[in-house]
Design an enzyme around this catalytic site. Structure first.
Site, short mmCIF file in Angstrom:
data_model
loop_
_atom_site.label_atom_id
_atom_site.label_comp_id
_atom_site.label_asym_id
_atom_site.label_seq_id
_atom_site.Cartn_x
_atom_site.Cartn_y
_atom_site.Cartn_z
N ASP A 301 4.60 1.32 6.72
CA ASP A 301 5.03 0.01 6.23
C ASP A 301 5.51 0.04 4.79
O ASP A 301 6.06 -0.96 4.31
CB ASP A 301 3.89 -0.99 6.38
N GLY A 308 7.80 -3.19 -1.16
CA GLY A 308 8.09 -3.99 -2.34
C GLY A 308 9.08 -5.11 -2.09
O GLY A 308 9.01 -6.17 -2.72
N GLY A 387 6.13 -7.86 9.21
CA GLY A 387 6.05 -8.26 10.61
C GLY A 387 4.85 -9.15 10.85
O GLY A 387 4.72 -10.24 10.28
N ASN A 388 3.95 -8.69 11.70
CA ASN A 388 2.78 -9.48 12.07
C ASN A 388 1.63 -9.35 11.07
O ASN A 388 0.65 -10.09 11.15
CB ASN A 388 2.27 -9.07 13.45
N TYR A 389 1.73 -8.41 10.12
CA TYR A 389 0.60 -8.13 9.23
C TYR A 389 0.88 -8.55 7.79
O TYR A 389 2.03 -8.56 7.34
CB TYR A 389 0.28 -6.63 9.23
N TYR A 391 -0.56 -7.56 3.83
CA TYR A 391 -1.33 -6.64 3.01
C TYR A 391 -1.38 -7.17 1.59
O TYR A 391 -0.34 -7.47 0.98
CB TYR A 391 -0.68 -5.25 2.97
N HIS A 439 -6.37 0.64 16.38
CA HIS A 439 -5.39 1.26 15.48
C HIS A 439 -6.04 1.52 14.13
O HIS A 439 -7.18 1.12 13.88
CB HIS A 439 -4.16 0.36 15.31
N ASP A 448 -1.93 9.47 -11.14
CA ASP A 448 -1.54 10.45 -12.15
C ASP A 448 -2.47 10.26 -13.35
O ASP A 448 -2.24 9.43 -14.22
CB ASP A 448 -0.07 10.22 -12.54
#
Length: 650
Positions: A301, A308, A387-389, A391, A439, A448
């Site tokens: 994704d 972004g 989409g359906n998710y 985050y 899933h 870094d």
């Protein structure tokens, strides 16, 4: 109350994000070069960060180079490309066709999918077999797939289309999957292949979640207001944030989303560096249900969907609460124009309970003296809809020197309609006739480190019982065993909660007052690694997900945990497996820590029709970085005390 920054300020620092003017100018330079055609879509503009040494040596007002990596796809050629444009000289510095893989998806791809599929006679006939005639109620969900159809050319840019049915235009179409119907579409040519595995009844139960569709709402939930009468404690200067001795810069990257730069902590008049750069590098969402509806699903994704670009425009009081400073983000459109995501990044403070406390119970004073301090944290966050998710990525900074990354996962789970109406151990039922496949969501963060200087070492710490004997007469002893990780192969590690395993990043040349190297520890959460077989398509493409820890020597060309901007359709093996193949030494050098975290989601009825937030992430805690608790100077809260509480009558 909220404030927002200017949308497209002129860059003041080498790490400032690309402005809309810079992105459009880069696109125009490429267009004038003659390298593109009418069928070229510009997918994204990636910032070219200057060499680390130049950034660290930069002084305010000094000039700096600006450049862009333009990633695009030419449907006529059936190939993707990368063009590097110098904004400083106004020239095209390089242009190259991708040798493997394809550019990330764009709005142009989805439009081509719809243009090809909706008129397709085979697809329409498959719908008619199911009694579906009104195409205005049919939704096609576009899915990137790395597994093409055997009847499509080798260079096909393949989407799969999953079909869902509305009962009315604005309802939750995910509640009505059209099972057994799969569409393949080559975006380059418009070729469509329809795969019909047989008619399954479309579920009839609604799955609504909108406030105006779920019935009576609770009436006893009273308002909770967050106010800061004197304003927030942070300071904002362009992309530079200062808060409670913390200082950092940030940007929004087309693939990585929210990026932190030059994170440091001020102590005794000196800004002590901790992280040069920190961000998500990539993520993978492999599905474990072996059925034809889901076994191929392995979404990246970030690198495939441009995380972004999919940032939400946040709204006060819903996604963020309190005294908020918003920042916009500017992204490139396929035609070379730009788009502004208003209020894409949220910055605010949160109360976080007790920071530290002690009651001197043995004091002669009565009541005994109590010292308590309230904790608060600075939050910088961004939320994305893929989409359906959904985050959410939240970076937290604490008063005691801790940094935390928390990923919040919500949205709507993927579904199917089993022919027998029953669930399985790979796709349990979440509602009548609605199954959701098991899933994983696995995220790889690139950290870094620059702990009090560039040259650092990573140590692994395990807590283990002491052997029984004279040195452990009671048999109850245990110890922390520390060993350095000396090579890339040694540093391919996994978590071990039974041993309280964690990793320290130390600077051997900088010592604290106890004579030990200063450091920060990476404290992992319980997190599974990739469950798919190493030789599977999922396993080859998501190689980074086989380990929770990787360590590499710093290289400006090694930014991508997987296939980077050409991960779409890549066969695998790129990124961390390729970087670490040479097994380079990693001790006392400029190094990068890659931390893989994730969750395995076994769907449950409570996840339907919209999933309550689940969490994953990690923390970075100082270990010997300070000489003592750095939060001793936090003042007592003015609002603590008996006057603010009610006690029951005697």
């Amino acid at each position: 109350m909220s404030t927002a920054q200017e949308t497209n300020p002129a860059p003041q620092h080498p790490l400032d994000p690309l402005s809309g003017e810079e992105l459009s100018r880069a696109a125009a330079i490429l267009s004038k070069s003659g390298k593109t055609s009418e069928e070229t879509a510009l997918v994204c503009g990636l910032p070219v960060e200057p060499p680390k040494a130049e950034v660290l040596a930069h002084t305010p007002g000094a000039p700096f180079e600006r450049a862009v990596r333009l990633i695009g796809h030419d449907r006529g050629m059936g190939r993707s490309f990368e063009a590097r444009v110098s904004l400083s000289s106004g020239s095209l510095e390089s242009f190259a066709w991708a040798e493997e893989g394809s550019a990330p998806t764009s709005a142009a791809d989805v439009i081509e999918l719809y243009k090809a599929v909706y008129p397709n006679s085979a697809w329409r006939e498959a719908l008619r077999k199911r009694g579906i005639e009104d195409l205005s109620l049919v939704h096609i969900e576009p899915w990137v797939t790395s597994l093409s159809h055997p009847e499509m050319p080798a260079n096909a840019r393949v989407f799969r289309g999953l079909t869902f049915l509305h009962a009315e235009p604005e309802d939750n179409y995910y509640a009505r999957p059209v099972e057994g119907l799969m569409v393949y579409c080559d975006i380059n040519t418009g070729q469509v292949i329809v795969e019909d595995r047989g008619v399954v009844p479309v579920p009839s139960e609604a799955g609504e979640y909108a406030a105006d569709k779920v019935g009576p709402l609770r009436t006893d939930l009273r308002p909770l207001e967050i106010t800061q009468p004197e304003g927030p404690s942070f300071e904002v200067e362009g992309q530079l944030i200062r808060w409670q001795k913390w200082q950092f810069r940030f940007s929004v990257h087309p693939i990585e989303g929210l990026v932190l730069h030059q994170v440091g902590y001020e102590e005794n008049g000196r800004l002590r560096p901790i992280l040069y750069r920190a961000s998500l590098s990539d993520m993978t969402v492999p599905y474990g249900d072996p059925s034809p509806s889901h076994s191929w699903k392995n979404a990246f994704d970030a690198s495939e969907a441009l995380l972004g670009h999919l940032g939400n425009s946040l709204k006060l009081g819903c996604d963020c609460l309190g005294e908020i400073h918003y920042f916009d983000a500017t992204v490139l459109n396929v035609d070379g124009s730009t788009r502004t995501i208003e209020n894409a990044v949220c910055l605010h403070e949160e109360d976080y309970g007790i920071l530290w406390k002690h009651t001197n119970a043995f004091s002669l004073q009565r009541p005994p003296p109590v010292e308590v301090r309230r904790s608060r944290r600075l939050v910088i966050s961004m939320i994305h809809t893929v989409g359906n998710y959904e985050y959410g990525f939240y970076w937290y900074f604490y008063l005691d020197g801790t940094i935390q990354m928390e990923v919040k996962l919500t949205g709507i789970v993927a579904v199917s309609a089993p022919a027998d109406g029953l669930g399985t151990d790979t796709a349990p039922l979440v509602a009548p006739s609605i199954a959701s496949p098991i899933h994983q969501h696995i995220f790889c963060f690139r950290l870094d480190f620059n702990v009090d200087g560039i040259e650092n070492t990573v140590q692994e710490v395990d807590v283990e019982p002491l052997p029984e004997g004279e040195a452990n007469p009671a048999g109850s002893g245990f110890r922390a065993v520390t060993r350095p990780l000396q090579t890339e192969a040694e540093a391919q590690r996994n978590i071990d909660p039974a041993r309280s395993r964690h990793w320290r990043v130390v600077n051997p040349d900088m010592k604290n007052r106890l004579g030990n190297p200063v450091g920060y520890k990476l404290l992992p959460q319980a997190s599974s690694t990739l469950l798919a077989g190493a030789d599977s398509n999922h396993g080859r493409r998501g190689g980074f997900a086989h380990h929770n820890l990787w360590v590499t020597p710093y290289s400006p060309d090694e930014m991508d945990a997987a296939g980077g901007p050409f991960n779409y359709g890549h066969r695998g093996g790129a990124g961390l497996p390729a970087y670490t193949a040479g097994n380079r030494p990693i001790e006392n050098t400029d190094l990068v820590v890659w931390h893989t975290v994730g969750m395995t989601h076994v769907p449950r009825p409570e996840d339907w029709p919209v999933m309550p937030v689940e969490y994953t992430g990690f923390s970075l805690l100082p270990v010997g970085f300070f000489d003592q608790n750095p939060a001793l100077d936090v003042p007592p809260s003015k609002t603590c005390g008996a006057a603010n509480s009610e006690s029951p009558a005697d």
